[in-house]
Design a protein around this motif. Structure first.
Motif, PDB file in Angstrom:
ATOM      1  N   TYR A   1       0.863  -1.188   0.000  1.00 18.66           N
ATOM      2  CA  TYR A   1       0.000   0.000   0.000  1.00 18.66           C
ATOM      3  C   TYR A   1       0.893   1.229   0.000  1.00 18.66           C
ATOM      4  O   TYR A   1       1.868   1.310   0.757  1.00 18.66           O
ATOM      5  CB  TYR A   1      -0.843  -0.078   1.272  1.00 18.66           C
ATOM      6  CG  TYR A   1      -1.801   1.025   1.604  1.00 18.66           C
ATOM      7  CD1 TYR A   1      -3.153   0.916   1.307  1.00 18.66           C
ATOM      8  CD2 TYR A   1      -1.383   2.147   2.311  1.00 18.66           C
ATOM      9  CE1 TYR A   1      -4.064   1.894   1.682  1.00 18.66           C
ATOM     10  CE2 TYR A   1      -2.278   3.139   2.687  1.00 18.66           C
ATOM     11  CZ  TYR A   1      -3.626   3.009   2.380  1.00 18.66           C
ATOM     12  OH  TYR A   1      -4.521   3.972   2.763  1.00 18.66           O
ATOM     13  N   VAL A   2       0.590   2.198  -0.843  1.00 16.16           N
ATOM     14  CA  VAL A   2       1.334   3.459  -0.886  1.00 16.16           C
ATOM     15  C   VAL A   2       0.439   4.570  -0.353  1.00 16.16           C
ATOM     16  O   VAL A   2      -0.736   4.655  -0.716  1.00 16.16           O
ATOM     17  CB  VAL A   2       1.764   3.814  -2.322  1.00 16.16           C
ATOM     18  CG1 VAL A   2       2.491   5.158  -2.359  1.00 16.16           C
ATOM     19  CG2 VAL A   2       2.644   2.727  -2.906  1.00 16.16           C
ATOM     20  N   VAL A   3       0.999   5.433   0.501  1.00 15.87           N
ATOM     21  CA  VAL A   3       0.282   6.630   0.931  1.00 15.87           C
ATOM     22  C   VAL A   3       1.234   7.812   0.782  1.00 15.87           C
ATOM     23  O   VAL A   3       2.391   7.751   1.182  1.00 15.87           O
ATOM     24  CB  VAL A   3      -0.242   6.507   2.372  1.00 15.87           C
ATOM     25  CG1 VAL A   3       0.881   6.238   3.372  1.00 15.87           C
ATOM     26  CG2 VAL A   3      -1.018   7.765   2.770  1.00 15.87           C
TER      27      VAL A   3
ATOM     28  N   ALA B   1      -5.548   0.868   4.563  1.00 18.39           N
ATOM     29  CA  ALA B   1      -4.593   1.213   5.621  1.00 18.39           C
ATOM     30  C   ALA B   1      -4.641   0.202   6.755  1.00 18.39           C
ATOM     31  O   ALA B   1      -3.604  -0.193   7.308  1.00 18.39           O
ATOM     32  CB  ALA B   1      -4.896   2.617   6.149  1.00 18.39           C
TER      33      ALA B   1
ATOM     34  N   ALA C   1      -3.164  -3.378   5.236  1.00 20.56           N
ATOM     35  CA  ALA C   1      -1.867  -3.481   4.559  1.00 20.56           C
ATOM     36  C   ALA C   1      -0.835  -4.185   5.439  1.00 20.56           C
ATOM     37  O   ALA C   1      -0.818  -4.017   6.663  1.00 20.56           O
ATOM     38  CB  ALA C   1      -1.370  -2.091   4.186  1.00 20.56           C
TER      39      ALA C   1
ATOM     40  N   VAL D   1       3.569  -0.775   4.079  1.00 17.93           N
ATOM     41  CA  VAL D   1       3.161   0.568   3.664  1.00 17.93           C
ATOM     42  C   VAL D   1       4.386   1.337   3.208  1.00 17.93           C
ATOM     43  O   VAL D   1       5.420   1.339   3.883  1.00 17.93           O
ATOM     44  CB  VAL D   1       2.467   1.314   4.822  1.00 17.93           C
ATOM     45  CG1 VAL D   1       2.310   2.806   4.498  1.00 17.93           C
ATOM     46  CG2 VAL D   1       1.112   0.700   5.120  1.00 17.93           C
TER      47      VAL D   1
ATOM     48  N   GLY E   1       5.302   5.059   2.694  1.00 25.72           N
ATOM     49  CA  GLY E   1       4.889   6.435   2.930  1.00 25.72           C
ATOM     50  C   GLY E   1       5.855   7.385   2.243  1.00 25.72           C
ATOM     51  O   GLY E   1       7.066   7.296   2.457  1.00 25.72           O
TER      52      GLY E   1
ATOM     53  N   THR F   1      -4.427   9.780   9.847  1.00 28.77           N
ATOM     54  CA  THR F   1      -4.405   8.411  10.359  1.00 28.77           C
ATOM     55  C   THR F   1      -5.507   8.126  11.382  1.00 28.77           C
ATOM     56  O   THR F   1      -5.478   7.086  12.033  1.00 28.77           O
ATOM     57  CB  THR F   1      -3.046   8.126  11.031  1.00 28.77           C
ATOM     58  OG1 THR F   1      -2.872   9.035  12.131  1.00 28.77           O
ATOM     59  CG2 THR F   1      -1.895   8.282  10.046  1.00 28.77           C
TER      60      THR F   1
ATOM     61  N   PHE G   1      -3.285   2.554  11.054  1.00 27.58           N
ATOM     62  CA  PHE G   1      -2.215   1.597  10.786  1.00 27.58           C
ATOM     63  C   PHE G   1      -1.804   0.862  12.056  1.00 27.58           C
ATOM     64  O   PHE G   1      -1.758   1.461  13.139  1.00 27.58           O
ATOM     65  CB  PHE G   1      -0.980   2.316  10.218  1.00 27.58           C
ATOM     66  CG  PHE G   1      -1.223   3.011   8.910  1.00 27.58           C
ATOM     67  CD1 PHE G   1      -1.215   2.298   7.717  1.00 27.58           C
ATOM     68  CD2 PHE G   1      -1.438   4.381   8.863  1.00 27.58           C
ATOM     69  CE1 PHE G   1      -1.431   2.942   6.506  1.00 27.58           C
ATOM     70  CE2 PHE G   1      -1.655   5.032   7.665  1.00 27.58           C
ATOM     71  CZ  PHE G   1      -1.652   4.316   6.481  1.00 27.58           C
TER      72      PHE G   1
ATOM     73  N   THR H   1       2.125  -4.345  10.397  1.00 26.46           N
ATOM     74  CA  THR H   1       2.473  -3.642   9.157  1.00 26.46           C
ATOM     75  C   THR H   1       3.884  -3.093   9.256  1.00 26.46           C
ATOM     76  O   THR H   1       4.265  -2.530  10.290  1.00 26.46           O
ATOM     77  CB  THR H   1       1.493  -2.475   8.914  1.00 26.46           C
ATOM     78  OG1 THR H   1       0.157  -2.968   8.955  1.00 26.46           O
ATOM     79  CG2 THR H   1       1.754  -1.811   7.576  1.00 26.46           C
TER      80      THR H   1
ATOM     81  N   LEU I   1       6.783  -0.435   7.700  1.00 26.76           N
ATOM     82  CA  LEU I   1       6.782   0.874   7.054  1.00 26.76           C
ATOM     83  C   LEU I   1       8.097   1.133   6.318  1.00 26.76           C
ATOM     84  O   LEU I   1       9.177   1.068   6.909  1.00 26.76           O
ATOM     85  CB  LEU I   1       6.557   1.982   8.082  1.00 26.76           C
ATOM     86  CG  LEU I   1       6.675   3.424   7.582  1.00 26.76           C
ATOM     87  CD1 LEU I   1       5.640   3.710   6.494  1.00 26.76           C
ATOM     88  CD2 LEU I   1       6.543   4.419   8.742  1.00 26.76           C
TER      89      LEU I   1
ATOM     90  N   HIS J   1       9.598   4.330   4.628  1.00 25.72           N
ATOM     91  CA  HIS J   1       9.294   5.758   4.724  1.00 25.72           C
ATOM     92  C   HIS J   1      10.309   6.557   3.917  1.00 25.72           C
ATOM     93  O   HIS J   1      11.515   6.439   4.127  1.00 25.72           O
ATOM     94  CB  HIS J   1       9.325   6.201   6.192  1.00 25.72           C
ATOM     95  CG  HIS J   1       8.591   7.480   6.466  1.00 25.72           C
ATOM     96  ND1 HIS J   1       8.470   8.009   7.730  1.00 25.72           N
ATOM     97  CD2 HIS J   1       7.939   8.346   5.642  1.00 25.72           C
ATOM     98  CE1 HIS J   1       7.769   9.124   7.669  1.00 25.72           C
ATOM     99  NE2 HIS J   1       7.458   9.349   6.410  1.00 25.72           N
TER     100      HIS J   1
END
Length: 594
Positions: free
Chosen positions: A215-217, A275, A278, A281, A283, A293, A299, A305, A307, A309
């Motif tokens: 998942y991309v945010v 979110a 996932a 992630v 970010g 969030t 999350f 999950t 991360l 970043h």
């Protein structure tokens, strides 16, 4: 070799650097600089009615351009400079590049406590106020070194993570003669952004190779980097779905099959579901605020999950959540590196995952359809934002749309489909009325194109005095003002928390009916066109007419106050100092109020 004043030298350099516009207000501290800008350059000088307007016009200009040449702001002494402080804070925390040239008194009078001097803690010490809220703030101290100092300030504002730089110019220094052989400004207009560490990229790819639900945010770092194409290419290459924060609005095409829309307290069903579910992630250009969030309840990082970043500012990496891989990098360069490595590693779409999200998307769209098409009177926010997006997409798809804070924060993220990259939100400081002024800067930056501000009546009243500036510039601005005579988002939450509201509803003392100014009459008196809309069917035609007129226009929309509004996540504010708090998913029993 001839001689010119410091003010003339700065003005000439700004013109050489391609500066298009300077925003400001006249005061006795910046006379020399104003004289040079207005009469000795071709830079457009925009006189505003309040110093905070100048900063917010520059803010909107930057958000449309996202790079040098910088917008310039000039303010003057004491309360004039103080008026600029709140929007400078917004610019700093939202990574808005600009250079503020603030006039202050003559050095000869420093520490004497003359008119409007900040003297009690040190001689003319106004810039001390700005240290926590600007990228750099200082007072020029010598006329023979001021141009070097000015050029370094300019470079600081646009390089790395951009932000406002404030240079206070004493009156005597502005007027002092110096040689007219000016330095070459070119080196100070160029910056090269950092790329990610290859080892970190390799570690990120290893996580993605084993991910079942990647998942991309993304946040506003995409816009400042110009990483739109890089993000699109990464998503297409890997099949990883993309969500955006409210400040990342329009970073990814909302009609793309991999788009999940906004996440957070006013996010889409599919964005928030992704979110929560996932396992990895990525970010990019975001520091995961509470708005993004659901107060850090979406999350489950790092438990369920992991991360990855990416941020150009290393101090933001891991601020809200611990990282599995932290990459100090420009967003575009980071995404390009990940794309190349992902292709080499053979990372492809997890079809079961995207199918799951497609199902949630369909359900969410169906569940919210009634709000988008609501015919209630007074009007529903979701109907107004949906219709605004539709009109802009049809008539001027590249127009800037700026949506404000307050109740608009519940609808701008998920009910305002973006037809271009220019749908933006001031999503950290949330200064009420920001959009009323910022759209003027966006219009100027787009060659005087149309621009729309969506804001509440409380926000409009705080910044309505920017309307005469739009009238004087003859800009095609439309302000859509949601008029419900209350601070609706605060009202709704206070009723939920305390069972009663406090200082949200406005009424004449002794009367029960809510009261507010006549925004049509007020706006007309300031030179704008204005119309009131009370029925849903009348809003679209009113907006179409306003855009077609290419005149500053206020549409006062009678909006519903009692109908429950949209909120994807209700979460508690910590209210007991002695209680333990930690980020992570809420149990049903813990679901709260904000």
């Amino acid at each position: 070799m001839g001689q010119i004043t410091v003010a003339q030298a700065i003005a000439r350099l700004l013109e050489q650097m391609g500066t298009e516009v300077a925003f400001g207000l006249n005061g006795h501290g910046n006379w020399a600089l104003l004289d040079a800008l207005v009469h000795e350059t071709k830079i457009q000088s925009v006189a505003v009615r309040s110093e905070d307007h100048a900063v917010e016009l520059a803010d909107g200009y930057w958000r449309r351009k996202r790079g040098a040449p910088l917008p310039i702001v000039t303010t003057s002494v004491g309360p004039g400079n103080m008026n600029a402080v709140p929007p400078i804070a917004t610019a700093y925390y939202e990574s808005i590049g600009m250079l503020v040239l603030a006039g202050v008194g003559a050095t000869h009078w420093f520490d004497r406590g003359g008119i409007e001097e900040f003297y009690r803690q040190g001689p003319e010490d106004w810039v001390a106020i700005l240290k926590p809220i600007s990228k750099k703030a200082f007072t020029a101290i010598r006329p023979d070194t001021v141009l070097e100092t000015f050029l370094r300030a300019y470079q600081t504002a646009h390089s790395g993570r951009p932000g406002p730089v404030v240079m206070a110019l004493p009156f005597d220094i502005q007027n002092t003669l110096i040689p007219d052989d000016l330095p070459d400004p070119t080196p100070y207009m160029v910056s090269h952004r950092p790329a990610p560490d290859p080892q970190g990229v390799s570690e990120a790819i290893e996580l993605l190779k084993s991910a079942e639900r990647p998942y991309v945010v993304v946040g506003s770092g995409i816009a400042n980097s110009g990483a739109y194409d890089a993000l699109f290419e990464f998503a297409e290459a890997t099949g990883i779905p993309v969500a955006v924060t409210p400040t990342g609005k329009a970073a990814f095409p909302e009609d793309h099959r991999l788009s999940l829309g906004c996440i957070g307290r006013a996010g889409t069903g599919q964005g928030n579901h992704g979110a929560r579910r996932a396992d990895v992630v990525i970010g990019v250009g975001t520091h995961f605020t509470d708005i993004d969030t659901g107060a850090w309840t979406l999350f489950d990082i790092p438990n369920a999950t992991k991360l990855i970043h990416i941020d150009i500012d290393p101090t933001e990496l891991g601020r809200a959540y611990p990282t599995a891989v932290a990459l100090t990098s420009d967003a575009r360069l980071g995404l390009e590196a990940l794309t190349a490595a992902a292709r080499e590693a053979g990372i492809t779409e997890r079809t079961a995952w995207t199918a799951e999200l497609d199902g949630v998307r369909s359900k969410w769209l169906a569940d919210t359809s009634e709000m988008r098409t609501s015919d209630i009177a007074p009007l529903h926010y979701a109907r107004v934002t949906t219709d605004t997006a539709a009109v802009v997409a049809e008539k001027c798809p590249d127009a800037s749309i700026h949506f404000d804070t307050g109740n608009m924060l519940s609808f701008g993220p998920s009910f305002l489909p973006a037809s271009s990259r220019h749908v933006v939100h001031s999503g950290f400081m949330h200064r009420m009325g920001w959009s009323a002024a910022s759209v003027l800067g966006a219009s100027l930056a787009s060659g005087r194109g149309p621009a729309v501000a969506l804001l509440g009546d409380g926000a409009y009243l705080m910044r309505a005095t920017v309307v005469p500036t739009a009238v004087e510039l003859n800009l095609p601005i439309v302000w859509v003002v949601m008029d419900n005579r209350s601070l609706q988002i605060e009202r709704e939450t206070m009723l939920k928390l305390y069972g009663r509201e406090s200082m949200c509803d406005y009424r004449i003392e002794g009367e029960q009916e809510l009261w507010g100014p006549d925004y049509v009459g007020m706006s007309t008196a300031m030179g704008a066109q204005a119309v009131r809309v009370s029925k849903a069917a009348d809003f679209k035609p009113a907006l179409e007419e306003a855009i077609d007129s290419r005149k500053p226009t206020v549409i006062s929309v009678d909006t519903e106050l009692e109908t429950p509004q949209y909120r994807a996540i209700w979460y508690p504010y910590p209210a007991d100092y002695n209680a333990t708090w930690k980020p992570g998913p809420l149990d049903d029993a813990d679901a709260g109020h904000k």
